[in-house]
Design a protein around this motif. Structure first.
Motif, mmCIF file in Angstrom:
data_model
loop_
_atom_site.group_PDB
_atom_site.id
_atom_site.type_symbol
_atom_site.label_atom_id
_atom_site.label_comp_id
_atom_site.label_asym_id
_atom_site.label_seq_id
_atom_site.Cartn_x
_atom_site.Cartn_y
_atom_site.Cartn_z
ATOM 1 N N MET A 1 47.944 36.622 47.440
ATOM 2 C CA MET A 1 47.812 35.947 46.176
ATOM 3 C C MET A 1 47.551 37.058 45.002
ATOM 4 S SD MET A 1 44.936 33.168 45.431
ATOM 5 C CE MET A 1 45.787 31.855 45.792
ATOM 6 N N LYS A 2 48.099 36.698 44.032
ATOM 7 C CA LYS A 2 47.916 37.746 42.734
ATOM 8 C C LYS A 2 46.774 37.248 41.967
ATOM 9 C CE LYS A 2 50.363 40.160 39.206
ATOM 10 N NZ LYS A 2 49.334 41.071 38.980
ATOM 11 N N TYR A 3 46.009 38.007 41.512
ATOM 12 C CA TYR A 3 44.568 37.579 40.815
ATOM 13 C C TYR A 3 44.970 38.074 39.421
ATOM 14 C CZ TYR A 3 42.681 36.038 45.202
ATOM 15 O OH TYR A 3 42.188 35.607 46.366
ATOM 16 N N GLU A 4 44.834 37.474 38.376
ATOM 17 C CA GLU A 4 44.752 37.963 36.939
ATOM 18 C C GLU A 4 43.010 38.322 36.495
ATOM 19 O OE1 GLU A 4 47.451 38.491 35.220
ATOM 20 O OE2 GLU A 4 48.696 38.181 36.828
ATOM 21 N N LYS A 5 42.908 39.621 36.190
ATOM 22 C CA LYS A 5 41.667 39.969 35.925
ATOM 23 C C LYS A 5 41.439 39.315 34.307
ATOM 24 C CE LYS A 5 39.236 44.203 35.424
ATOM 25 N NZ LYS A 5 39.433 45.780 35.430
ATOM 26 N N LEU A 6 40.235 38.864 34.131
ATOM 27 C CA LEU A 6 40.079 38.162 32.977
ATOM 28 C C LEU A 6 39.798 39.338 31.871
ATOM 29 C CD1 LEU A 6 37.123 35.804 33.844
ATOM 30 C CD2 LEU A 6 39.462 35.343 33.435
ATOM 31 N N GLU A 7 40.241 38.920 30.490
ATOM 32 C CA GLU A 7 40.232 39.722 29.504
ATOM 33 C C GLU A 7 38.537 39.931 28.964
ATOM 34 O OE1 GLU A 7 42.680 41.545 28.180
ATOM 35 O OE2 GLU A 7 44.156 40.818 29.763
ATOM 36 N N PRO A 8 38.382 40.979 28.416
ATOM 37 C CA PRO A 8 36.731 41.065 27.937
ATOM 38 C C PRO A 8 36.335 39.717 27.175
ATOM 39 C CG PRO A 8 38.019 43.301 27.612
ATOM 40 C CD PRO A 8 39.202 42.319 27.884
ATOM 41 N N ALA A 9 37.060 39.591 26.010
ATOM 42 C CA ALA A 9 36.751 38.160 25.369
ATOM 43 C C ALA A 9 36.324 37.096 26.246
ATOM 44 C CB ALA A 9 37.592 37.824 24.371
ATOM 45 N N ALA A 10 37.422 36.764 27.331
ATOM 46 C CA ALA A 10 37.217 35.774 28.141
ATOM 47 C C ALA A 10 36.073 35.923 29.017
ATOM 48 C CB ALA A 10 38.578 35.747 28.927
ATOM 49 N N ILE A 11 35.739 37.036 29.601
ATOM 50 C CA ILE A 11 34.636 37.460 30.323
ATOM 51 C C ILE A 11 33.298 36.885 29.508
ATOM 52 C CG2 ILE A 11 33.200 39.131 31.177
ATOM 53 C CD1 ILE A 11 35.751 40.711 31.974
ATOM 54 N N ASP A 12 33.213 37.536 28.106
ATOM 55 C CA ASP A 12 32.114 37.154 27.331
ATOM 56 C C ASP A 12 31.919 35.562 27.272
ATOM 57 O OD1 ASP A 12 31.480 39.849 26.971
ATOM 58 O OD2 ASP A 12 32.338 39.815 25.237
ATOM 59 N N GLU A 13 32.956 34.914 27.019
ATOM 60 C CA GLU A 13 32.845 33.412 26.727
ATOM 61 C C GLU A 13 32.533 32.812 28.121
ATOM 62 O OE1 GLU A 13 35.993 29.945 26.001
ATOM 63 O OE2 GLU A 13 36.461 31.818 24.989
ATOM 64 N N THR A 14 33.038 33.165 29.203
ATOM 65 C CA THR A 14 32.637 32.657 30.589
ATOM 66 C C THR A 14 31.315 32.656 30.866
ATOM 67 O OG1 THR A 14 34.871 33.213 31.225
ATOM 68 C CG2 THR A 14 33.146 32.918 33.190
ATOM 69 N N VAL A 15 30.743 34.064 30.620
ATOM 70 C CA VAL A 15 29.508 34.379 31.134
ATOM 71 C C VAL A 15 28.595 33.576 30.020
ATOM 72 C CG1 VAL A 15 27.441 36.017 31.266
ATOM 73 C CG2 VAL A 15 29.947 36.491 32.223
ATOM 74 N N ALA A 16 28.738 33.529 28.902
ATOM 75 C CA ALA A 16 27.873 32.582 28.045
ATOM 76 C C ALA A 16 27.713 31.149 28.308
ATOM 77 C CB ALA A 16 28.484 32.770 26.346
ATOM 78 N N GLY A 17 28.942 30.659 29.170
ATOM 79 C CA GLY A 17 28.985 29.243 29.575
ATOM 80 C C GLY A 17 28.280 29.039 30.920
ATOM 81 N N ARG A 27 30.705 45.308 33.886
ATOM 82 C CA ARG A 27 31.527 44.200 33.635
ATOM 83 C C ARG A 27 32.595 43.840 34.541
ATOM 84 N NH1 ARG A 27 31.120 42.724 28.514
ATOM 85 N NH2 ARG A 27 33.290 41.763 28.254
ATOM 86 N N LEU A 28 32.317 44.063 36.045
ATOM 87 C CA LEU A 28 33.141 43.722 37.264
ATOM 88 C C LEU A 28 32.802 42.712 37.953
ATOM 89 C CD1 LEU A 28 33.819 47.500 38.197
ATOM 90 C CD2 LEU A 28 35.491 45.761 36.771
ATOM 91 N N SER A 29 31.336 42.281 37.657
ATOM 92 C CA SER A 29 30.851 41.097 38.536
ATOM 93 C C SER A 29 29.919 40.371 37.691
ATOM 94 C CB SER A 29 30.239 41.866 39.740
ATOM 95 O OG SER A 29 29.143 42.648 39.738
ATOM 96 N N ILE A 30 29.524 39.208 38.047
ATOM 97 C CA ILE A 30 28.464 38.345 37.765
ATOM 98 C C ILE A 30 27.458 38.228 38.907
ATOM 99 C CG2 ILE A 30 29.825 37.141 35.931
ATOM 100 C CD1 ILE A 30 30.329 34.941 37.542
ATOM 101 N N SER A 31 26.258 37.600 38.644
ATOM 102 C CA SER A 31 25.257 37.534 39.478
ATOM 103 C C SER A 31 24.399 36.510 39.175
ATOM 104 C CB SER A 31 24.613 38.954 40.326
ATOM 105 O OG SER A 31 23.755 39.457 39.064
ATOM 106 N N ALA A 78 41.556 42.223 42.045
ATOM 107 C CA ALA A 78 41.636 42.509 40.849
ATOM 108 C C ALA A 78 40.905 43.811 40.183
ATOM 109 C CB ALA A 78 41.711 41.161 39.962
ATOM 110 N N ASN A 79 39.884 44.046 41.036
ATOM 111 C CA ASN A 79 38.837 45.044 40.529
ATOM 112 C C ASN A 79 38.210 44.385 39.209
ATOM 113 O OD1 ASN A 79 37.452 47.375 40.668
ATOM 114 N ND2 ASN A 79 38.705 48.420 39.054
ATOM 115 N N GLY A 80 37.657 43.220 39.323
ATOM 116 C CA GLY A 80 36.919 42.718 38.317
ATOM 117 C C GLY A 80 36.899 41.154 38.532
ATOM 118 N N LEU A 81 36.494 40.511 37.358
ATOM 119 C CA LEU A 81 36.317 39.173 37.407
ATOM 120 C C LEU A 81 37.570 38.394 37.093
ATOM 121 C CD1 LEU A 81 32.968 39.093 35.166
ATOM 122 C CD2 LEU A 81 33.177 38.485 37.777
ATOM 123 N N THR A 82 37.814 37.416 37.862
ATOM 124 C CA THR A 82 39.008 36.445 37.700
ATOM 125 C C THR A 82 38.572 35.148 37.537
ATOM 126 O OG1 THR A 82 39.366 35.964 39.888
ATOM 127 C CG2 THR A 82 40.369 38.024 39.108
#
Length: 101
Positions: A1-17, A27-31, A78-82
Motif C-alpha cells: 500500500m502506498k502512503y502519501e505523506k501529509l504536507e506541512p500545512a496539512a499537518i498543522d491543521e490536523t494537529v490543531a483539530g 514533525r514525523l509523529s503525533i502522540s 512514508a517516513n512521517g504522518l499520513t
C-alpha cells in the motif's frame, strides 16, 4: 500500500483539530497520553483501538501501565504522518470518549 505523506500545512491543521495530541519536534509523529479509571478501562480502549488499527492495517506504537496508555502514531513507510495516522487518532478519540467519566 502506498502512503502519501501529509504536507506541512496539512499537518498543522490536523494537529490543531486533535485535542491533546502533540506533534513531535521532528514533525514525523503525533502522540497522546490517555488516562482511564483503571486497567480494565485502559485495556478496553486498547482492544477497541487494536481492532480499528487492524482494519486500517495501521498499527500504533503504544505503552500501557495500569490506567495510562501512551500512544505514538507515525507511518514508517512514508517516513512521517499520513491520513492513516489521522484516521486512527480520531478513532482512538472516539474509543476514549466512550470510557470517559
Amino acid at each position: 500500500m502506498k502512503y502519501e505523506k501529509l504536507e506541512p500545512a496539512a499537518i498543522d491543521e490536523t494537529v490543531a483539530g486533535l485535542v491533546g495530541w502533540t506533534l513531535a519536534a521532528d514533525r514525523l509523529s503525533i502522540s497522546k497520553s490517555y488516562k482511564f479509571r483503571n486497567f480494565v478501562e485502559a485495556f478496553g480502549f486498547m482492544t477497541e483501538a487494536a481492532l480499528t488499527a487492524e482494519k486500517l492495517n495501521h498499527h500504533p506504537e503504544w505503552f500501557n501501565v495500569y490506567s495510562r496508555v501512551d500512544v505514538k502514531l507515525t507511518t514508517h513507510d512514508a517516513n512521517g504522518l499520513t491520513d492513516h495516522d489521522v484516521k486512527l487518532a480520531k478513532a482512538m478519540e472516539k474509543a476514549a470518549a466512550r470510557r470517559a467519566d
